[in-house]
Design an enzyme around this catalytic site. Structure first.
Site, short mmCIF file in Angstrom:
data_model
loop_
_atom_site.label_atom_id
_atom_site.label_comp_id
_atom_site.label_asym_id
_atom_site.label_seq_id
_atom_site.Cartn_x
_atom_site.Cartn_y
_atom_site.Cartn_z
N ASN A 88 0.96 -1.16 0.06
CA ASN A 88 -0.08 0.06 -0.01
C ASN A 88 0.95 1.24 0.10
O ASN A 88 2.07 1.34 0.58
CB ASN A 88 -0.86 -0.06 1.01
CG ASN A 88 -0.38 -0.66 2.30
OD1 ASN A 88 0.48 -1.50 2.28
ND2 ASN A 88 -0.61 -0.22 3.67
N THR A 91 -1.99 8.01 1.47
CA THR A 91 -1.73 9.38 1.57
C THR A 91 -1.05 9.77 3.00
O THR A 91 -1.59 9.14 3.92
CB THR A 91 -3.02 10.31 1.36
OG1 THR A 91 -3.91 10.01 0.35
CG2 THR A 91 -2.76 11.69 1.50
N GLU A 158 -0.31 -1.12 -12.10
CA GLU A 158 -1.48 -1.81 -12.31
C GLU A 158 -2.75 -1.08 -12.87
O GLU A 158 -2.97 -0.23 -12.02
CB GLU A 158 -1.92 -2.76 -11.26
CG GLU A 158 -2.81 -3.69 -11.48
CD GLU A 158 -2.59 -4.57 -12.85
OE1 GLU A 158 -1.68 -5.22 -12.93
OE2 GLU A 158 -3.60 -4.34 -13.65
N PHE A 159 -3.32 -1.43 -13.80
CA PHE A 159 -4.38 -0.45 -14.34
C PHE A 159 -5.70 -1.34 -14.00
O PHE A 159 -6.64 -0.87 -14.55
CB PHE A 159 -4.11 -0.25 -15.69
CG PHE A 159 -3.15 0.78 -16.11
CD1 PHE A 159 -3.23 2.07 -15.51
CD2 PHE A 159 -1.86 0.12 -16.64
CE1 PHE A 159 -2.38 2.94 -16.19
CE2 PHE A 159 -0.85 1.20 -17.00
CZ PHE A 159 -0.99 2.50 -16.65
N GLU A 162 -11.07 -2.41 -9.57
CA GLU A 162 -12.07 -3.44 -8.58
C GLU A 162 -13.22 -3.83 -9.32
O GLU A 162 -13.88 -2.66 -9.68
CB GLU A 162 -11.69 -3.05 -7.38
CG GLU A 162 -10.38 -2.84 -6.59
CD GLU A 162 -10.53 -2.44 -5.18
OE1 GLU A 162 -11.62 -2.35 -4.48
OE2 GLU A 162 -9.23 -1.88 -4.95
N ALA A 220 -3.34 8.57 -15.70
CA ALA A 220 -4.54 7.76 -16.00
C ALA A 220 -5.58 8.02 -14.89
O ALA A 220 -6.99 8.13 -15.19
CB ALA A 220 -4.30 6.23 -16.21
N ALA A 222 -6.01 10.13 -12.76
CA ALA A 222 -6.51 11.73 -12.56
C ALA A 222 -7.34 12.04 -13.70
O ALA A 222 -8.54 12.74 -13.42
CB ALA A 222 -5.30 12.64 -12.70
N CYS A 273 -7.82 4.60 -4.79
CA CYS A 273 -6.69 5.23 -5.55
C CYS A 273 -7.10 6.37 -5.77
O CYS A 273 -6.19 7.38 -6.08
CB CYS A 273 -6.55 4.36 -6.81
SG CYS A 273 -5.94 2.62 -6.29
N PHE A 274 -8.25 6.65 -6.64
CA PHE A 274 -8.36 7.87 -7.34
C PHE A 274 -7.86 9.04 -6.41
O PHE A 274 -7.25 10.02 -6.83
CB PHE A 274 -9.86 8.19 -7.77
CG PHE A 274 -10.10 7.41 -8.99
CD1 PHE A 274 -9.43 6.68 -9.62
CD2 PHE A 274 -11.60 7.44 -9.65
CE1 PHE A 274 -9.62 5.91 -10.67
CE2 PHE A 274 -11.85 6.50 -10.72
CZ PHE A 274 -11.04 5.90 -11.20
N1 LIG Z 1 -6.77 -1.46 -5.28
C1 LIG Z 1 -6.77 -1.28 -6.53
O1 LIG Z 1 -7.85 -1.14 -7.48
C2 LIG Z 1 -5.51 -0.84 -7.36
C3 LIG Z 1 -5.49 -0.52 -8.95
C4 LIG Z 1 -4.03 -0.27 -9.34
C5 LIG Z 1 -3.05 0.01 -8.54
N2 LIG Z 1 -3.19 -0.15 -6.91
C6 LIG Z 1 -2.00 0.21 -6.43
O2 LIG Z 1 -1.42 -0.91 -5.74
C7 LIG Z 1 -1.00 -0.80 -4.55
C8 LIG Z 1 -1.64 -1.79 -3.63
O3 LIG Z 1 -2.93 -1.75 -3.26
P1 LIG Z 1 -3.86 -2.45 -2.95
O4 LIG Z 1 -5.36 -2.11 -3.09
O5 LIG Z 1 -3.67 -4.06 -3.22
O6 LIG Z 1 -3.59 -2.46 -1.33
P2 LIG Z 1 -3.85 -3.46 -0.05
O7 LIG Z 1 -3.87 -2.58 1.11
O8 LIG Z 1 -4.83 -4.07 -0.29
O9 LIG Z 1 -2.61 -4.44 0.18
C9 LIG Z 1 -1.22 -4.24 0.41
C10 LIG Z 1 -0.52 -5.36 1.19
O10 LIG Z 1 0.63 -4.93 1.39
C11 LIG Z 1 0.88 -5.58 2.64
N3 LIG Z 1 2.32 -5.00 3.26
C12 LIG Z 1 2.63 -3.82 3.47
N4 LIG Z 1 3.95 -3.79 3.70
C13 LIG Z 1 4.45 -4.83 3.81
C14 LIG Z 1 5.83 -5.20 3.71
N5 LIG Z 1 6.87 -4.53 4.29
N6 LIG Z 1 5.97 -6.48 3.77
C15 LIG Z 1 4.72 -7.42 3.42
N7 LIG Z 1 3.89 -7.13 3.15
C16 LIG Z 1 3.53 -5.62 3.18
C17 LIG Z 1 -0.05 -5.28 3.67
O11 LIG Z 1 -0.07 -5.99 4.64
C18 LIG Z 1 -1.22 -5.43 2.78
O12 LIG Z 1 -1.99 -6.79 2.76
C19 LIG Z 1 -0.91 0.35 -4.01
O13 LIG Z 1 0.04 1.44 -4.37
C20 LIG Z 1 -2.34 0.93 -4.91
O14 LIG Z 1 -2.20 2.53 -4.99
C21 LIG Z 1 -4.36 -0.34 -6.47
#
Ligand SMILES: NC(=O)c1ccc[n+]([C@@H]2O[C@H](COP(=O)([O-])OP(=O)(O)OC[C@H]3O[C@@H](n4cnc5c(N)ncnc54)[C@H](O)[C@@H]3O)[C@@H](O)[C@H]2O)c1
Length: 463
Positions: A88, A91, A158-159, A162, A220, A222, A273-274
């Protein structure tokens, strides 16, 4: 197995993305690691931690064959050829840039662990959404450790969206890979491109420099969020004039230069994200002295907050300027349909505003857990007695003065609204925050029905 891949972060991105990579590359061993043991246990159970249509089937097909979920972060860092960092990047809530900048502490922690433990040729892939030039910082951190490995850092944002993650992964509009312009960089890019090439057509795998790739992800999101805020500004005007925002959206969307997608007016955008990515972009612009550019993008978020506030205020106003002690049934709490994710869901702010007006809320969502719901609505002065949670939407609506529909779940289209109307206090109000239902049908049943951007003033007749 031809290769070991590890992904740090078993979240909404790491889980589905790696499941797809494993599914499409049976000769690659993929392990998703996380420090959150409960989450890993859920990935290894029958009830996955996230709900995505089609995900269960894919995970169950490959789990234990070439897809593994584990808390052995260090061990998998040591023996992997490609390491995705998908943690993650929320912000920042403290210090310099708080409220805007991305908090990169989790990415940095991963980089340090990788620097310390990795061996041999290791490709480190930024999957997390990060500010421009983060790859450079990651590279510096990796190189600050005594060299046990040869590192290449790539950006591969990643694009996926959800709710449609599996379809988006199966058939992406593009896969973007940013790398260093050097022979070693090209080799690393090729190695990652080959993983995707198992199912993604080659022309959809595009490569850029690192910074273009990092910036493309922020840009993207934004642009996508901007379209929602743009149509929502028009919805406010429609409500004043008698125009219908869905009709306007259709009319402008038929212009091929504009296009029809992402023009659905609603209570506002949500998701993890947004907002965070735009605020991150705003912070970046400010830090380069581009104040006007920063303000331009900031307005997209300000408009979104305005849209949520407006919806809550409209409910209060329609209910004779008070919702104190009135029951309002809330249909939907996830930030969109087909996900159990509530991060930055508009429902959170709207519910909090209604609770602050002393309404009592009866909430139903088909996928969000009650535990999550209560966590999201935690308020300083404690409002637990104002909230009830319901598995059955009909129970939620019983005796309510109003219904606020806040998520576009398909199942809400099929409810028996006559039955619901009969069970409610009168006059019974309906606020459709997603323009999901036919307001005229609801009015025929007896509801005082409101949508988003649906003007109630008499339309001007064309003679
Ligand atoms: N959710 C979306 O739709 C989406 C889409 C595109 C990009 N992203 C980006 O992808 C990234 C991840 O998003 P997400 O929604 O999967 O987040 P999330 O919070 O669902 O998952 C992140 C995971 O990382 C783990 N983590 C954190 N620090 C760690 C460490 N040091 N070692 C091991 N594990 C650790 C957390 O425990 C958590 O389970 C973000 O940067 C987000 O902006 C998200």
């Amino acid at each position: 197995m031809s290769m070991n891949i590890c992904c740090i972060g078993a979240g909404y991105v790491g889980g589905p993305t790696m499941a797809m990579i494993a599914f499409k590359n049976p000769d690659v061993r993929v392990t998703v690691v996380d420090i959150n043991e409960e989450r890993i246990n859920q990935w290894n159970s029958d009830t996955l931690p996230i709900f995505e249509p089609g995900l269960d089937e894919i995970v169950k097909e490959v789990r234990g064959k070439n897809l593994f979920f584990s808390t052995e972060v260090d061990e998998r860092i040591q023996d992997s050829d490609i390491i995705f960092v998908s943690v993650n990047t929320p912000t920042k809530t403290y210090g310099v840039g708080h409220g805007f900048a991305a908090d990169l502490q989790y990415v940095e922690r991963c980089a340090r662990r990788i620097g310390e433990l990795a061996t041999g040729d290791t490709v480190v892939v930024e999957k997390s959404t990060v500010p421009v030039c983060t790859a450079e910082s990651v590279r510096k951190i990796l190189e600050s450790y005594p060299h046990k490995a040869n590192f290449q850092v790539l950006s591969n944002p990643e694009f996926l969206a959800e709710g449609t993650a599996v379809q988006d992964l199966l058939n992406p509009d593009r896969v973007l890979i940013g790398g260093e312009p050097s022979p070693e960089g090209d080799k690393a890019v090729q190695k990652l491109a080959d993983v995707y090439a198992s199912w993604v057509p080659k022309e959809k795998i595009i490569t850029t420099n690192l910074w273009s790739s990092e910036l493309s992800k922020l840009a993207a999101n934004a642009f996508l969020a901007q379209r929602i805020s743009s149509i929502n500004t028009i919805s406010a005007l429609c409500e004043q004039t008698g125009a219908d925002v869905d009709e306007v959206a259709e009319a402008i969307g038929l212009d091929t230069r504009i296009g029809p997608k992402f023009l659905k007016s609603s209570v506002g955008f949500g998701g993890s994200c947004f907002q965070k990515d735009i605020l991150n972009l705003v912070y970046l612009c400010e830090s380069f002295g581009l104040h006007e550019v920063a303000q331009y993008w900031h307005q997209v978020v300000i408009m979104n907050d305005y849209q949520k506030e407006r919806f809550g205020q409209r409910i209060v106003k329609a209910l004779f300027d008070t919702v104190s002690d009135k029951k309002i049934a809330v249909l939907g709490f996830a930030f969109k349909k087909d996900t159990n994710d509530t991060r930055e869901s508009p429902a959170i702010d709207i519910c909090k505003d209604l609770l602050a007006e002393h309404a009592s809320l009866a909430i139903h969502d088909p996928r969000v857990s009650q535990e999550q719901l209560l966590k999201d609505l935690e308020m300083e002065n404690g409002t637990a007695d104002q909230i009830s949670l319901h598995d059955d939407p009909y129970e939620a609506a019983k005796g309510a003065h109003a219904i606020a529909l806040l998520t576009d779940w398909d199942s809400f289209k099929d409810l028996d609204y006559s039955k619901i109307y009969e069970s409610m206090a009168k006059p019974a109000f309906f606020f459709d925050g997603r323009n999901l239902l036919d307001l005229e049908e609801l009015r025929k049943i007896g509801f005082e029905a409101f949508g988003i951007g649906k003007g109630t003033k008499k339309k001007v007749a064309v003679s």
